[in-house]
Scaffold this active site. Structure first.
Site, PDB file in Angstrom:
ATOM      1  N   TYR A  95       0.815  -1.211   0.000  1.00 44.24           N
ATOM      2  CA  TYR A  95       0.000   0.000   0.000  1.00 44.24           C
ATOM      3  C   TYR A  95       0.850   1.263   0.000  1.00 44.24           C
ATOM      4  O   TYR A  95       0.402   2.308  -0.498  1.00 44.24           O
ATOM      5  CB  TYR A  95      -0.990  -0.024   1.172  1.00 44.24           C
ATOM      6  CG  TYR A  95      -2.072  -1.043   0.954  1.00 44.24           C
ATOM      7  CD1 TYR A  95      -3.146  -0.795   0.105  1.00 44.24           C
ATOM      8  CD2 TYR A  95      -1.998  -2.306   1.551  1.00 44.24           C
ATOM      9  CE1 TYR A  95      -4.112  -1.752  -0.137  1.00 44.24           C
ATOM     10  CE2 TYR A  95      -2.968  -3.266   1.319  1.00 44.24           C
ATOM     11  CZ  TYR A  95      -4.021  -2.984   0.474  1.00 44.24           C
ATOM     12  OH  TYR A  95      -4.981  -3.944   0.223  1.00 44.24           O
ATOM     13  N   ASN A 149     -13.049   3.041  -5.470  1.00 44.48           N
ATOM     14  CA  ASN A 149     -11.625   3.360  -5.573  1.00 44.48           C
ATOM     15  C   ASN A 149     -11.078   3.924  -4.267  1.00 44.48           C
ATOM     16  O   ASN A 149     -11.774   4.636  -3.539  1.00 44.48           O
ATOM     17  CB  ASN A 149     -11.392   4.367  -6.703  1.00 44.48           C
ATOM     18  CG  ASN A 149     -11.833   3.819  -8.047  1.00 44.48           C
ATOM     19  OD1 ASN A 149     -11.892   2.608  -8.234  1.00 44.48           O
ATOM     20  ND2 ASN A 149     -12.151   4.696  -8.980  1.00 44.48           N
ATOM     21  N   HIS A 182     -14.499   1.434  -0.119  1.00 40.64           N
ATOM     22  CA  HIS A 182     -13.420   0.512   0.243  1.00 40.64           C
ATOM     23  C   HIS A 182     -12.260   1.191   0.954  1.00 40.64           C
ATOM     24  O   HIS A 182     -11.178   0.613   1.053  1.00 40.64           O
ATOM     25  CB  HIS A 182     -12.935  -0.221  -1.010  1.00 40.64           C
ATOM     26  CG  HIS A 182     -13.984  -1.107  -1.613  1.00 40.64           C
ATOM     27  ND1 HIS A 182     -13.965  -1.536  -2.919  1.00 40.64           N
ATOM     28  CD2 HIS A 182     -15.113  -1.653  -1.060  1.00 40.64           C
ATOM     29  CE1 HIS A 182     -15.025  -2.289  -3.161  1.00 40.64           C
ATOM     30  NE2 HIS A 182     -15.731  -2.374  -2.044  1.00 40.64           N
ATOM     31  N   GLY A 233     -16.904   2.451 -15.097  1.00 43.72           N
ATOM     32  CA  GLY A 233     -15.640   1.761 -14.848  1.00 43.72           C
ATOM     33  C   GLY A 233     -15.686   0.676 -13.806  1.00 43.72           C
ATOM     34  O   GLY A 233     -14.682   0.389 -13.159  1.00 43.72           O
ATOM     35  N   THR A 234     -16.831   0.081 -13.628  1.00 40.20           N
ATOM     36  CA  THR A 234     -16.933  -1.040 -12.695  1.00 40.20           C
ATOM     37  C   THR A 234     -17.808  -2.110 -13.322  1.00 40.20           C
ATOM     38  O   THR A 234     -18.824  -1.805 -13.959  1.00 40.20           O
ATOM     39  CB  THR A 234     -17.514  -0.620 -11.329  1.00 40.20           C
ATOM     40  OG1 THR A 234     -17.771  -1.791 -10.548  1.00 40.20           O
ATOM     41  CG2 THR A 234     -18.793   0.180 -11.475  1.00 40.20           C
ATOM     42  N   SER A 235     -17.412  -3.349 -13.137  1.00 41.82           N
ATOM     43  CA  SER A 235     -18.155  -4.460 -13.722  1.00 41.82           C
ATOM     44  C   SER A 235     -19.439  -4.760 -12.971  1.00 41.82           C
ATOM     45  O   SER A 235     -20.288  -5.521 -13.426  1.00 41.82           O
ATOM     46  CB  SER A 235     -17.275  -5.723 -13.732  1.00 41.82           C
ATOM     47  OG  SER A 235     -16.984  -6.109 -12.396  1.00 41.82           O
TER      48      SER A 235
END
Length: 226
Positions: free
Chosen positions: A53, A87, A104, A169-171
């Site tokens: 990270y 994101n 997240h 931009g996300t499935s």
């Protein structure tokens, strides 16, 4: 003003040079996901996880918002815009968007390993020995696999009030984020922006698919909505 809610994922940040992390083989930057994104991974090898990270955090100092992020800010002239993002970068903030929920977590925050409420703004590396005020080791303020998603409740409340929903931009395959679309009213207009949309157009009422990358797709969205 109408309420416009935007769900964003890794695809919106890809054009800024941020990797989408997960490869087709399930690895995350060459690591098994559970090694770097789970409580057990952190317990087994905290230095590996912190280094992983730290690299992601350093990259945020070098990248800028792209046109998609800027276009979402422009929509605030016409709508009450709320962004719910998967994101962990800060590109929506850099673009000036006013209302952002990070499902997240955030790379520019750190928290105590003993007390989830002790959260700090943190733009440098987190190292072994960096401690919170409760003397516990600091960890990234990231939701790892198997952990609760504290922001989900607020995200649901926002989506429930959406007059328009935009997905970029996300499935919509990762839960619980993928479940948010189910909290819209039945006839809410939905715009899905993705170069390779994996969604059944017949699954939702009023679904418009914009088959393009985020920057060009949001250009088209602006034309449609303003």
């Amino acid at each position: 003003m109408k309420n416009l809610v935007v769900l964003t994922g890794a695809g919106i940040s890809a054009e800024s040079g941020i990797n989408t992390f997960r490869d087709a083989n399930g690895l995350w930057e060459g690591h098994d996901i559970m090694e770097v994104a789970s409580p057990i991974g952190f317990k087994n090898n905290p230095k590996l996880v912190l280094d992983f990270y730290n690299q992601r955090r350093r990259q945020l100092h070098e990248v800028s918002p792209n046109k998609a992020h800027i276009n979402l800010k422009k929509l605030e002239l016409y709508y009450n815009v709320n962004i719910v993002t998967q994101n962990v970068d800060n590109l929506h903030e850099k673009a000036g968007s006013s209302n952002i929920i990070h499902l997240h977590g955030e790379l520019f925050k750190a928290r105590s390993t003993a007390d989830d409420s002790l959260i700090y703004h943190w733009e440098k590396d987190i190292n072994i020995g960096d401690i919170a005020e409760d003397k516990a080791q600091l960890r990234p303020h990231i939701v790892w696999f198997g952990e609760n998603v504290p922001a989900l409740e607020n995200a649901i409340k926002v989506v429930e009030k959406a007059d328009i929903l935009v997905i970029i931009g996300t499935s919509m395959q990762v839960y619980p984020a993928a479940s948010l679309i189910n909290y819209t009213s039945p006839n809410t207009p939905i715009y899905f922006i993705d170069p390779k949309p994996m969604v059944n157009k017949n699954a939702f009422n009023n679904l418009t698919i914009i088959k393009d990358v985020a920057s060009l797709g949001t250009d088209k969205l602006l034309t449609m909505l303003t």
